[in-house]
Structure formats: C-alpha cells, structure tokens
Enzyme design. Sequence first.
Site, PDB file in Angstrom:
ATOM      1  CD  GLU A 128      -2.190   2.470  -3.623  1.00  0.00           C
ATOM      2  OE1 GLU A 128      -2.803   3.438  -4.111  1.00  0.00           O
ATOM      3  OE2 GLU A 128      -1.633   2.511  -2.524  1.00  0.00           O
ATOM      4  CG  ASP A 173      -1.760   1.214   1.364  1.00  0.00           C
ATOM      5  OD1 ASP A 173      -2.651   1.387   0.520  1.00  0.00           O
ATOM      6  OD2 ASP A 173      -1.537   2.020   2.289  1.00  0.00           O
TER       7      ASP A 173
END
Length: 643
Positions: free
Chosen positions: A352, A309
């Site tokens: 990401e 993330d």
Amino acid sequence: MIATSPTDFEIHLFHEGSLYKSYELFGAHVIEENGVTGTRFCVWAPHAREVRLVGSFNDWNGVNFDLIKVSEQGVWTIFIPENLEGHLYKYEIITRHGDVFLKADPYAFYSELRPNTASIVYNLRGYKWNDQAWQRKKRRKRIYDQPLFIYEIHLGSWKKKEDGRFYTYQELADELIPYVLEQGFTHIELLPLVEHPFDRSWGYQGTGYYSATSRYGTPHDLMMFIDRCHQQGIGVILDWVPGHFCKDAHGLYMFDGEPTYEYANMQDRENSVWGTANFDLGKPEVRSFLISNALFWMEYFHVDGFRVDAVANMLYWPNSDALHKNPYAVEFLQKLNETVFAYDPAILMIAEDSTDWPRVTAPTYEGGLGFNYKWNMGWMNDMLTYMETAPEHRQHVHHKVTFSLLYTYSENFILPFSHDEVVHGKRSLLNKMPGTYEEKFAQLRLLYGYLLTHPGKKLLFMGGEFGQFDEWKDLEQLDWMLFDFDMHRKMNAYVKELLKFYKRHKPLYELDHSPKGFEWIDVHNAEQSIFSFIRKGAQADDILIVVCNFTNKVYHDYKVGVPLLATYKEAINSDAELFGGTGCINKKPMMAIEEPFHGKPYHVRMTIPPFGISILRPMRKRGERNSDGKEKVRRYAVGRRAR
C-alpha cells in the site's frame, strides 16, 4: 521442536537480524527440560537492569522469578518447572535507572480481551488443517494470469449481534464464508488481526504482533476460520503493519525504559500523523522480530498474503518537509520479500504505497523492492475525482480517466476501493456520485464496470457490493436493512453478475500485466465523455469490447470500431432494468460492418446507455465453454477475421 534453552547460534542470528523464526525462541513455550515438563519464557530487553516474570501463577509477585541474561545484547530467559498453559503473565522490567514497568510479551501467542492487557501462555500446535487441496491449487496456478477480486473486511463491523457484541470466528465462518461465496469474490482481506487495545484503531495500532486478537475467539478459532475459507476456495489476505505501533504503556513502546523497537532519534521515532512510534527498521533485532512475524502468520495461520500498510511511511523518513529516502526501510522490505517468497513462492505481498517509488513490484535481484503487487492509489484518486465531478464538466477532466494507462504496466497493480475512501467524512462510494437517487446508482454501476474492465486486479471494501449509502460506521454493523430496498438489491445483483462474468472471461484478467491485454478504441471523445477499448486474452481472437458513457445522454446507432469481422452480442449492460437501470440495452446481436472506423477495420452500430457501461463479445457457437465455465477459442458467426 522448541529447544530447552537459547543456543549461541540462535542468539547470534537474532542479533544479526536473520533469526526468521524467532517466535520459536522468544515468548512462552511449554517444553521438556532434563525430563521435566515446564514453561520457558524468553524476552529481548537490551537496556534492562533486571527482568522478572509475574503472572497468575505467582500472584503477580516477581520475587524469585528473575530471568537470566544470556546475551550481552539483552536476551533474557527463565524456565518454570510447571506447565503454565492458560496462565496470565507479564514481564516486570527494571530499567537501568530503577524504574519498574509491567510489559506484555512482544511474542505472546494470545492475549487478554481488552481492556485487560496481560499475555496468556498458549499452545498454538494441535490444530488439524484440512486445506491441502487449496494449497496444491495455489502452488499450481500463477496469480498474475488468474482472476483476483478481493473483498476487504473489518470483522468487528461486518455484522454485529443485537446486543452489540462481536461475531466470533466460528460464527463468522458460518455466515461470512457463504456470503463471500455467493457474491463471487476470490479472496478476502482482513483488516489487521494483531492484538490492539483500541477498537477504533481497526488493528492498525498493535501491541501483540504474534497474538491474534481475542475479540473474536482463540488463535485456534482463527485457524478454523481460515481453514474453512480455503476449503471453499477463498484466499485470505492479512492487513499487516510493520511500519509503526501504538504507544500504550503495556506494549512495545520504550519496552525497557529506552527506545528498543523504535528509533532512538525522536524525530525519526514519532509518527505525528497517527500518534504512534515508528519501528527502527535498521535495528537487526527488529528485523528478526518483523520478518519472523510474517513467517509466523504463514506457518501457523496459513495466510495467503499480506497487504503491507503505509509503505510510504517506511520508505521516507517522517517529520520532514522533503522526501528523504530511508535506506534501512528499503533493505528491510527487500529482505522481507525475499524471505517470505523463499518460504512460499505463491504468497501475495501487496504494497500500500501512495508514492511514485519505482520498481516496487520488481524482483530484488533487479533492484526492486520485491513485492508482487501494489495498490494503484493514483488510479483510485483520479477515478473518484472524475466521478465526483459534475457530468457536464467531466469533459474538462478527461485526462483523469486516460492517465492511468500511461503507467499501468509499470507495476503489477491492484485497483482499490478500500475502507480509507469511505470513512472520516469522505462519504460512501454511492454518495460520492452526483445527481439524483437513480443517477447515483447508475454512476456507481458504471464505476464498478470500469473497475472490472480496467487492467489490474481488484479490491472492494465491504458494503460497496450493495451500495451502502452512509459511509463506513466502524462501531456499527453494515446497513443490512438496505436489502429491503429495491435499488440496493438490484445493485447487489449487478455486482454478483459482474464477478461471475469476470471469472468466466479471460480477457479481463489473463493479460492484466501486459500491454498486449489492452487497446484503446476511442480515447479522445472528451466532449461526450465516452471511452471505448478492447480487453484481450492470450489467444489473439479472445477479446471483449468495452464502451463507457460517463454522461446521462443516450445515443442510438452509435458507431464503435471493432477489430474482428464477427457478430457481437452485448454480454453486460449496467443500464439493464434487472440492475436498476432505464433499460437502454442492445437486445439484438450486432453484425460488424466492413467499413473502417476508430482506426479499426470494422465497426458496429449500437445503443449507448446513459451513465452506463456496455461489454460486447464476439458470438460463438454452442458448446464452447470449458467445464469451469471459462471460454474456449471462439468461432465467429461471420467467416472472416481481420488481418
């Protein structure tokens, strides 16, 4: 085997930033020392004056439970001559200024259910895995030329019980796994499962990185869930957050009264966007902690990959108007990827990253970050902007569709329609589509068809598979009652057919990361908002023809250039009545005409459905499928091929 006390070599590696199984040293471990079974605790608190152990075994009184400092840089340990499995505990930290804090164990393997915050002594060993066939298959196949379609899930809101309680890992195994199999997804991606205090952080603001959240059961229950996924051929990806952590008092923040896991400089430490603290990625002990954590989830839980993330938040220093690169983050990510791939070459490491940082998926020895996949956020944003534009105005934003093919082979991309796009007032994918009720469904089917046929692997957030009308309501379960409505059932039938078609046709995945796998037929028809292209497999004549119409106009006898002199059959048409469409389909096979068009030597004439996608394939004789349903080399109904 856990050693009875920290060795000098272990301590050296930890402070060097390369103790990549630090969970075998730190945390609570039931061991045998000098013939006595007991529990060893070990913690890193470099600024502490004293550290004491408190818990349910000593009435939370740390007197006579002082940890011994075994390294100048702050490693503390204690051995209790008693098996304390199942007991609650915390560390009582006395700071150099005399303040006293109670902290959960950063390396705890299990934690109390929120709002309680104590760590629990837990033995992770003893689960008997039955996923050997999956592991052998994973090692045998290269994911780059295999189908990969991920179902992103938040376990707390996929389904809920009538009284609002969560489903357990056991119940999810009974319900979720058959559902994923029926839909046809190849992998699931679970929003973070590290222990976290606040439900609505969805796990992105963690306190216990080694502690699988107790919301759904024990760590062994989670192992069982993943094991059963593997036994059914479903890969499991974990959403993982090595960039920042929450600031709750019992967690990592100011662990010993001073910056420990976070940057010392407040400007670098504070993550103002999320109200969290950024990990100090330049600190060797933090690197040991985080890289070990990835190996921990791989070793004990057999996860098949990580969606890492907020990579952009690590690569660039926060709280700055300019993009200043963070060299510590680059070194950390490269070392992370080198380490996990050395442990498991088949692991999925997915970045990401919303920036244009170069060579994210290039090997570290070539100067890359070392991931093997990256979310294509540019494609996602462009396509949603395009779809939200009124159809009559799409001709003016034609480039939103075409631009991605200028860079799609610069990285190994995954095309994501994730939870981030259907929350916080952004509306569901279905409700982003303009037009009438029926037109919304038609355009969503078209969008999914384009997702399927565009180069790159795929991801879809839960609820998208049946056209959830409301955006994601994270405190409630999905709107399963929508299956009572005809259009939603038909949408789901379409998605299942797409996934089945995807896995059976190599041109849709075999050359995802090679320019040889894609060729435009007509990219310039902005006026009609029609795009046509070819997807290709590794064999020269293994092709699919894709035609997309992003307006509500119907065109009959429309000419499309094709590369092979063959008879073509419409394999998928999103406007079929079966899927909720108007029925503008091509029932009869289309014989290629020996006349050049669209720069191709031949062409076919076909009906172009409104707000529709049509996929054509050259016809082949019977009996030309492998046992797994995938296509073999085709023999064409018309004798000659293009040269």
